[in-house]
Design a protein around this motif. Structure first.
Motif, short mmCIF file in Angstrom:
data_model
loop_
_atom_site.label_atom_id
_atom_site.label_comp_id
_atom_site.label_asym_id
_atom_site.label_seq_id
_atom_site.Cartn_x
_atom_site.Cartn_y
_atom_site.Cartn_z
N PHE A 1 -55.84 -19.46 -25.72
CA PHE A 1 -56.81 -20.49 -26.08
C PHE A 1 -58.19 -19.85 -26.17
CE2 PHE A 1 -60.10 -23.50 -24.79
CZ PHE A 1 -59.92 -24.48 -25.75
N ASP A 2 -58.87 -20.08 -27.28
CA ASP A 2 -60.23 -19.59 -27.54
C ASP A 2 -61.07 -20.83 -27.79
OD1 ASP A 2 -62.54 -18.38 -28.57
OD2 ASP A 2 -61.42 -16.93 -29.77
N ASN B 1 -62.25 -21.58 -31.39
CA ASN B 1 -61.39 -21.15 -32.49
C ASN B 1 -59.98 -21.68 -32.29
OD1 ASN B 1 -63.09 -19.11 -34.12
ND2 ASN B 1 -63.50 -18.62 -31.97
N PRO B 2 -59.16 -21.64 -33.32
CA PRO B 2 -57.78 -22.09 -33.15
C PRO B 2 -57.03 -21.23 -32.11
CG PRO B 2 -58.32 -21.85 -35.48
CD PRO B 2 -59.45 -21.25 -34.71
N ALA B 3 -56.14 -21.88 -31.40
CA ALA B 3 -55.30 -21.16 -30.43
C ALA B 3 -54.37 -20.21 -31.19
CB ALA B 3 -54.51 -22.15 -29.60
N ARG B 4 -53.95 -19.16 -30.48
CA ARG B 4 -53.00 -18.20 -31.06
C ARG B 4 -51.76 -18.14 -30.18
NH1 ARG B 4 -56.24 -12.78 -30.85
NH2 ARG B 4 -57.33 -13.87 -29.21
N GLU B 5 -50.64 -17.81 -30.80
CA GLU B 5 -49.40 -17.57 -30.07
C GLU B 5 -48.91 -16.19 -30.43
OE1 GLU B 5 -46.84 -21.32 -29.51
OE2 GLU B 5 -47.86 -21.59 -31.45
#
Length: 128
Positions: A55-56, A59-63
């Motif tokens: 989670f940032d 900004n959009p979350a990344r997986e």
């Protein structure tokens, strides 16, 4: 340090903001995290894969998912520990990570998920 135990595997995590590797002018904040994995079971386990939710705050979350950790798939005997350090970049000063590992019980081939507890990524202390 944040710690959790799932199915007899203890995960301990600590994170560190790396100002020396960050580029604040370009909104790039770099963090290291150190993870200690300890097998508390009476049987050997093998770390097969990992999954991260990153989670940032701005900004959009990344997986992220993949085999092993930092290129390794360690086998841990009862009481054995595996320690590794990795890193993550954010485009804001505040974020967090959590996820899981997939382990295999070596004697039976049974797979199980071990939770990596949520840990914070803070570039600077923030007050509520």
């Amino acid at each position: 340090m944040i710690t959790g135990v799932t199915y007899g595997v203890k995960i301990s995590v600590e994170s560190l903001y790396r100002k020396d590797l960050s580029n604040i002018e370009n909104r790039l904040y770099f963090f290291n995290y150190r993870i200690v994995i300890e097998n508390k079971n009476s049987f050997d386990v093998k770390l097969k894969s990992r999954y991260w939710f990153i989670f940032d705050s701005l900004n959009p979350a990344r997986e992220v998912e993949g085999d092993g950790v930092v290129g390794e798939q360690p086998i841990l005997a009862p009481g054995q520990k595996h320690v590794y350090v990795s890193g993550c970049d954010l485009h804001s000063e505040i974020g967090y990570m959590h996820g899981h590992y997939v382990f295999e019980r070596v004697d039976t081939g049974e797979e199980f998920e071990v939770t990596v507890p949520k840990f914070n990524l803070f570039a600077k202390p923030k007050l509520n």
